[in-house]
Enzyme design. Structure first.
Site, PDB file in Angstrom:
ATOM      1  N   GLY A  49       0.824  -1.202   0.000  1.00 25.73           N
ATOM      2  CA  GLY A  49       0.000   0.000   0.000  1.00 25.73           C
ATOM      3  C   GLY A  49       0.855   1.248   0.000  1.00 25.73           C
ATOM      4  O   GLY A  49       1.719   1.429  -0.858  1.00 25.73           O
ATOM      5  N   GLY A  76      -4.165  -2.602  -8.162  1.00 27.53           N
ATOM      6  CA  GLY A  76      -3.330  -3.792  -8.013  1.00 27.53           C
ATOM      7  C   GLY A  76      -3.164  -4.540  -9.321  1.00 27.53           C
ATOM      8  O   GLY A  76      -2.086  -5.071  -9.621  1.00 27.53           O
ATOM      9  N   ASP A  77      -4.227  -4.588 -10.122  1.00 23.79           N
ATOM     10  CA  ASP A  77      -4.158  -5.273 -11.409  1.00 23.79           C
ATOM     11  C   ASP A  77      -3.247  -4.527 -12.374  1.00 23.79           C
ATOM     12  O   ASP A  77      -2.463  -5.137 -13.109  1.00 23.79           O
ATOM     13  CB  ASP A  77      -5.562  -5.414 -12.003  1.00 23.79           C
ATOM     14  CG  ASP A  77      -6.469  -6.272 -11.140  1.00 23.79           C
ATOM     15  OD1 ASP A  77      -5.968  -7.247 -10.559  1.00 23.79           O
ATOM     16  OD2 ASP A  77      -7.667  -5.958 -11.031  1.00 23.79           O
TER      17      ASP A  77
END
Length: 308
Positions: free
Chosen positions: A198, A229-230
């Protein structure tokens, strides 16, 4: 920057139905004033679209239903530059994700797999290019993709689940967040793992030992964290395949993820990968400072050991 074949993504394709509100409800609570919207999603599709936007092209292997949602999602991927020729049309509803997002971009998600439960790599030809998978489709399908892959094979082990031993052995890279890393103990012995933290950035671990890290890019205007995230996963695989060292690849992927959270879409608009690589390239001053630090550290260790 060297070039490499297009990234092939094997995984999920979903219609995201998103309700955005000022805060997420507690169990049994109703929160009003939500704003509803529908948009393309699914970890696999998100990664394929991110790769296409970063490099101009990618390929998706997955499944959709023979319904309006499926046609809409296929068109969205094709418009982004994704080769959709290996996406099957099955007699199940297109996968759907029900998403709640608060004003800070935090989310809660329920996934209804639908057609994603029928993804297969049977008959799919894999070339020398990199392959990226996730765990929103059956793990046996992911294993079959790993067996068929001729080039670099990466797994985004999300959602977290115990990994088939053979699958882990076949992974050239596993990508997880810190929670997923803790939930999959076998990753502590894996040859190469990328972990995201993060706001604390990301790191590369080799057999559990941190060998490289890069700080996060500070973002104040967060709109949606779902696709970040992807986008990071696609960017990291592509950056490593382009020949970047671990630290630079992490930094470029962090920058892509930062751009992604500024966009309300799960399949955010992105600049080309070269932009992020140049933006995160170490300056001569940074490189010189690192060399001086390494020399100083070496001198201290030598002095402690009595080498001089």
């Amino acid at each position: 920057m060297s070039t490499s074949p297009a990234l092939t993504v094997v995984g999920s394709i979903n219609l995201d139905i998103t309700a955005t509100t000022h805060r997420l409800p507690s169990p049994g609570e109703t929160v009003g004033d939500g704003v509803l919207r529908q948009q393309p999603g699914g970890k696999g599709a998100n990664q394929a679209v991110a790769a296409a936007r970063l490099t101009g092209t990618s390929r998706m292997v997955g499944a959709v239903g023979q319904d309006e949602a499926g046609r809409t999602l296929l068109n969205a991927m094709a418009d982004a530059g994704v080769d959709v020729g290996d996406i099957a049309h099955v007699d199940e509803p297109t996968g759907t994700a029900l998403v709640l997002v608060d004003s800070d971009g935090e989310n809660q998600i329920v996934v209804c797999p639908g057609a994603n439960a029928h993804v297969s790599v049977s008959g799919v030809t894999f070339g020398e290019g990199p392959v990226l998978c996730q765990l929103e489709v059956d793990q046996e399908v992911v294993l079959a993709a790993a067996r068929a892959a001729k080039g670099f094979f990466a797994l985004n082990a999300a959602p977290a689940a115990p990994l088939l031993p053979e699958l882990l052995e076949r992974c050239d890279l596993v990508i997880v967040n810190e929670t997923e890393y803790a939930l999959i103990p076998a990753l502590q012995e894996a040859p190469l793992v990328a972990v995201t933290y993060g706001g604390e950035g990301s790191a590369i671990l080799v057999h559990g030992e941190k060998v490289a890290e890069a700080p996060a890019v500070s973002v104040t205007d967060i709109a949606n964290t779902i696709g970040a995230g992807d986008a990071f996963c696609a960017a990291l695989v592509l950056s490593l395949q382009s020949g970047l060292d671990y630290r630079h690849a992490l930094a470029a992927a962090n920058a892509v993820g930062a751009d992604a959270v500024r966009d309300p879409s799960s399949q955010p608009a992105l600049q080309r990968l070269e932009h992020y690589i140049e933006a995160t390239r170490p300056t001569d001053f940074t490189s010189l400072k690192r060399v001086k630090t390494e020399l100083s550290t070496a001198a201290i260790l030598a002095d402690v050991r009595g080498d001089r």
